[in-house]
Scaffold this motif. Structure first.
Motif, PDB file in Angstrom:
ATOM      1  N   LYS A   1       0.826  -1.208   0.000  1.00 20.84           N
ATOM      2  CA  LYS A   1       0.000   0.000   0.000  1.00 20.84           C
ATOM      3  C   LYS A   1       0.860   1.257   0.000  1.00 20.84           C
ATOM      4  CE  LYS A   1      -4.002  -1.957   2.452  1.00 20.84           C
ATOM      5  NZ  LYS A   1      -4.779  -1.926   3.719  1.00 20.84           N
ATOM      6  N   ARG A   2       2.024   1.165   0.622  1.00 20.16           N
ATOM      7  CA  ARG A   2       2.858   2.349   0.802  1.00 20.16           C
ATOM      8  C   ARG A   2       3.956   2.482  -0.255  1.00 20.16           C
ATOM      9  NH1 ARG A   2       2.510   5.086   5.576  1.00 20.16           N
ATOM     10  NH2 ARG A   2       0.957   4.324   7.065  1.00 20.16           N
ATOM     11  N   MET A   3       4.345   1.385  -0.891  1.00 24.45           N
ATOM     12  CA  MET A   3       5.345   1.419  -1.947  1.00 24.45           C
ATOM     13  C   MET A   3       4.764   0.750  -3.179  1.00 24.45           C
ATOM     14  SD  MET A   3       8.585   2.279  -2.674  1.00 24.45           S
ATOM     15  CE  MET A   3       8.248   2.636  -4.408  1.00 24.45           C
ATOM     16  N   LYS A   4       4.246   1.553  -4.094  1.00 24.73           N
ATOM     17  CA  LYS A   4       3.591   1.038  -5.298  1.00 24.73           C
ATOM     18  C   LYS A   4       4.538   1.099  -6.492  1.00 24.73           C
ATOM     19  CE  LYS A   4      -1.116   2.348  -3.898  1.00 24.73           C
ATOM     20  NZ  LYS A   4      -1.614   0.959  -3.781  1.00 24.73           N
ATOM     21  N   PHE A   5       4.366   0.152  -7.404  1.00 27.70           N
ATOM     22  CA  PHE A   5       5.126   0.109  -8.655  1.00 27.70           C
ATOM     23  C   PHE A   5       4.102   0.190  -9.786  1.00 27.70           C
ATOM     24  CE2 PHE A   5       7.606  -2.003  -5.420  1.00 27.70           C
ATOM     25  CZ  PHE A   5       8.868  -1.442  -5.572  1.00 27.70           C
TER      26      PHE A   5
ATOM     27  N   SER B   1      13.248  -2.483  -2.179  1.00 25.30           N
ATOM     28  CA  SER B   1      13.559  -3.904  -1.992  1.00 25.30           C
ATOM     29  C   SER B   1      12.299  -4.752  -1.820  1.00 25.30           C
ATOM     30  CB  SER B   1      14.477  -4.094  -0.779  1.00 25.30           C
ATOM     31  OG  SER B   1      13.826  -3.708   0.418  1.00 25.30           O
ATOM     32  N   SER B   2      11.141  -4.108  -1.698  1.00 24.93           N
ATOM     33  CA  SER B   2       9.872  -4.849  -1.601  1.00 24.93           C
ATOM     34  C   SER B   2       9.351  -5.276  -2.970  1.00 24.93           C
ATOM     35  CB  SER B   2       8.813  -3.998  -0.899  1.00 24.93           C
ATOM     36  OG  SER B   2       8.459  -2.861  -1.681  1.00 24.93           O
ATOM     37  N   MET B   3      10.061  -4.989  -4.013  1.00 19.03           N
ATOM     38  CA  MET B   3       9.645  -5.297  -5.378  1.00 19.03           C
ATOM     39  C   MET B   3       9.250  -6.765  -5.589  1.00 19.03           C
ATOM     40  SD  MET B   3      11.775  -4.564  -8.881  1.00 19.03           S
ATOM     41  CE  MET B   3      12.425  -3.064  -8.185  1.00 19.03           C
ATOM     42  N   PRO B   4       9.932  -7.740  -4.955  1.00 12.21           N
ATOM     43  CA  PRO B   4       9.543  -9.143  -5.167  1.00 12.21           C
ATOM     44  C   PRO B   4       8.090  -9.453  -4.831  1.00 12.21           C
ATOM     45  CG  PRO B   4      11.700  -9.036  -4.137  1.00 12.21           C
ATOM     46  CD  PRO B   4      11.179  -7.637  -4.164  1.00 12.21           C
ATOM     47  N   LEU B   5       7.459  -8.621  -4.018  1.00 12.81           N
ATOM     48  CA  LEU B   5       6.038  -8.827  -3.713  1.00 12.81           C
ATOM     49  C   LEU B   5       5.183  -8.743  -4.973  1.00 12.81           C
ATOM     50  CD1 LEU B   5       5.714  -6.620  -0.486  1.00 12.81           C
ATOM     51  CD2 LEU B   5       5.674  -9.134  -0.595  1.00 12.81           C
ATOM     52  N   HIS B   6       5.697  -8.090  -6.011  1.00 13.22           N
ATOM     53  CA  HIS B   6       4.915  -7.828  -7.221  1.00 13.22           C
ATOM     54  C   HIS B   6       5.478  -8.528  -8.457  1.00 13.22           C
ATOM     55  CE1 HIS B   6       3.118  -4.550  -4.838  1.00 13.22           C
ATOM     56  NE2 HIS B   6       4.350  -4.304  -4.452  1.00 13.22           N
TER      57      HIS B   6
ATOM     58  N   ASN C   1      16.450  -6.430   6.970  1.00 15.14           N
ATOM     59  CA  ASN C   1      15.368  -5.555   6.512  1.00 15.14           C
ATOM     60  C   ASN C   1      15.168  -5.664   5.002  1.00 15.14           C
ATOM     61  OD1 ASN C   1      14.706  -4.577   9.019  1.00 15.14           O
ATOM     62  ND2 ASN C   1      15.635  -2.557   8.749  1.00 15.14           N
ATOM     63  N   ARG C   2      16.277  -5.634   4.272  1.00 11.96           N
ATOM     64  CA  ARG C   2      16.201  -5.654   2.813  1.00 11.96           C
ATOM     65  C   ARG C   2      15.692  -6.980   2.268  1.00 11.96           C
ATOM     66  NH1 ARG C   2      22.197  -2.944   2.449  1.00 11.96           N
ATOM     67  NH2 ARG C   2      21.554  -0.751   2.723  1.00 11.96           N
ATOM     68  N   ALA C   3      15.893  -8.042   3.027  1.00  9.32           N
ATOM     69  CA  ALA C   3      15.454  -9.366   2.581  1.00  9.32           C
ATOM     70  C   ALA C   3      14.054  -9.719   3.075  1.00  9.32           C
ATOM     71  CB  ALA C   3      16.451 -10.420   3.061  1.00  9.32           C
ATOM     72  N   ALA C   4      13.427  -8.802   3.822  1.00  8.74           N
ATOM     73  CA  ALA C   4      12.158  -9.111   4.485  1.00  8.74           C
ATOM     74  C   ALA C   4      11.042  -9.486   3.511  1.00  8.74           C
ATOM     75  CB  ALA C   4      11.713  -7.925   5.343  1.00  8.74           C
ATOM     76  N   HIS C   5      11.097  -8.993   2.272  1.00 10.74           N
ATOM     77  CA  HIS C   5      10.020  -9.253   1.317  1.00 10.74           C
ATOM     78  C   HIS C   5      10.497 -10.022   0.087  1.00 10.74           C
ATOM     79  CE1 HIS C   5       7.322  -6.866   3.731  1.00 10.74           C
ATOM     80  NE2 HIS C   5       8.206  -5.879   3.739  1.00 10.74           N
ATOM     81  N   GLY C   6      11.591 -10.780   0.269  1.00  9.47           N
ATOM     82  CA  GLY C   6      11.981 -11.714  -0.773  1.00  9.47           C
ATOM     83  C   GLY C   6      13.189 -11.362  -1.604  1.00  9.47           C
ATOM     84  N   ALA C   7      13.791 -10.198  -1.367  1.00 12.37           N
ATOM     85  CA  ALA C   7      14.964  -9.813  -2.155  1.00 12.37           C
ATOM     86  C   ALA C   7      16.210 -10.545  -1.663  1.00 12.37           C
ATOM     87  CB  ALA C   7      15.184  -8.301  -2.074  1.00 12.37           C
ATOM     88  N   VAL C   8      17.122 -10.825  -2.585  1.00 14.74           N
ATOM     89  CA  VAL C   8      18.390 -11.459  -2.269  1.00 14.74           C
ATOM     90  C   VAL C   8      19.465 -10.385  -2.223  1.00 14.74           C
ATOM     91  CG1 VAL C   8      20.130 -13.130  -3.032  1.00 14.74           C
ATOM     92  CG2 VAL C   8      17.690 -13.598  -3.412  1.00 14.74           C
ATOM     93  N   ASN C   9      20.243 -10.358  -1.147  1.00 14.95           N
ATOM     94  CA  ASN C   9      21.328  -9.391  -1.006  1.00 14.95           C
ATOM     95  C   ASN C   9      22.628  -9.971  -1.551  1.00 14.95           C
ATOM     96  OD1 ASN C   9      19.910  -7.264   0.620  1.00 14.95           O
ATOM     97  ND2 ASN C   9      19.704  -8.970   2.063  1.00 14.95           N
TER      98      ASN C   9
END
Length: 292
Positions: free
Chosen positions: A90-94, A124-129, A155-163
């Motif tokens: 809701k807060r970070m839209k693409f 970094s929340s992009m993987p959600l979409h 934090n950066r990996a919280a929504h599926g991103a790989v660091n």
């Protein structure tokens, strides 16, 4: 021990509602801008040299707006560790991520250029979409404090991103290529290289700056489809990012052309909302104003 204290403190902050956190952010602004004067000389110098056409009053307005945003950004980064996928979405839209998914479904990997602009950490929340068949990775520079570095990676990996640590970039991409794994990789490429490593200069924000060219070399080598992530702030705690297509045949471009295009789009983005750029860093330490 330090890690656990950091972790506990940040998780405690992250449980506080945004409305209350922004009250704290107002106090943080007063502390950083008026009392401590955190890097105010650096910020003021960067703004004056980057926007010589603006009056002193306009520069000060941007400066204050930047410190307000900077304070909010600290709060938002602390908050991201406990945000659910639903709240983050809701807060970070693409806005046009379907275009990226279309490329990934075709079997082509994507290279994303980003800058230190707006809330780049929330990107970094992009993987959600993204389509689940794609690996989403972000290249990062390891922080000097191991405990804080560990927390930021979580934090950066919280929504599926790989660091992926910067020095391991080539190894990671090779591993994906050997598995025929489609991936999307984000590169924050607006850092200033060390003076001895500077091999290319370009015009950026009224300066002749040395530019990192490693991202271009990687993108060309693996023939990624190339995009720029252009975020904007809608209001406190709400952002939208648009994907700007840069090039689908990077290998056909002459040397540094891709880097030139990236910095041109980044500058246009910064000029639209200059207070959202990270002005506290000494980005122009090895540069001269073009008009000097």
């Amino acid at each position: 021990m330090t890690y656990h204290l950091f972790h506990f403190f940040l998780r405690l902050i992250s449980r506080i509602p945004f409305g209350i956190l922004y009250v704290f952010s107002n106090g943080l602004f007063f502390l950083l801008y008026h009392l401590i004067g955190y890097r105010r000389k650096v910020v003021h110098k960067n703004l004056c040299e980057s926007f010589p056409e603006k009056s002193e009053a306009e520069i000060i307005e941007i400066e204050k707006n930047f410190y307000h945003f900077f304070s909010d950004n600290i709060i938002e980064i602390c908050k991201m560790g406990s945000m659910s996928g639903e709240e983050m979405s809701k807060r970070m839209k693409f806005t046009n991520i379907d275009e990226i998914n279309k490329v990934l479904r075709s079997g082509r990997s994507v290279g994303l250029y980003l800058g230190h602009y707006a809330n780049w950490e929330w990107i970094s929340s992009m993987p959600l979409h993204l389509d689940k068949n794609a690996v989403s990775a972000q290249i990062y520079h390891k922080l000097s404090n191991d405990d804080f570095d560990r927390i930021m990676l979580e934090n950066r990996a919280a929504h599926g991103a790989v660091n992926v640590e910067m020095r391991k970039t080539a190894r990671f991409i090779n591993e994906q290529a050997m598995k025929s794994q489609v991936c999307i990789i984000g590169f924050i490429a607006d850092q200033s290289p060390r003076k001895k490593d500077a091999n290319y200069y370009l015009n950026f924000l009224n300066h002749e700056v040395p530019a990192l060219t490693g991202t271009e070399k990687i993108i060309k080598h693996y023939d990624f489809d190339v995009w720029f992530v252009q975020p904007k702030r809608i209001k406190r705690g709400y952002y939208e990012a648009e994907f700007i297509h840069i090039e689908d045949s990077p290998r056909t471009l002459s040397d540094f052309k891709l880097t030139d295009r990236y910095f041109k789009i980044l500058e246009q983005t910064i000029r639209r909302q200059p207070e959202l750029y990270l002005w506290t860093h000494k980005r122009f330490r090895y540069a001269k104003p073009i008009n000097s």
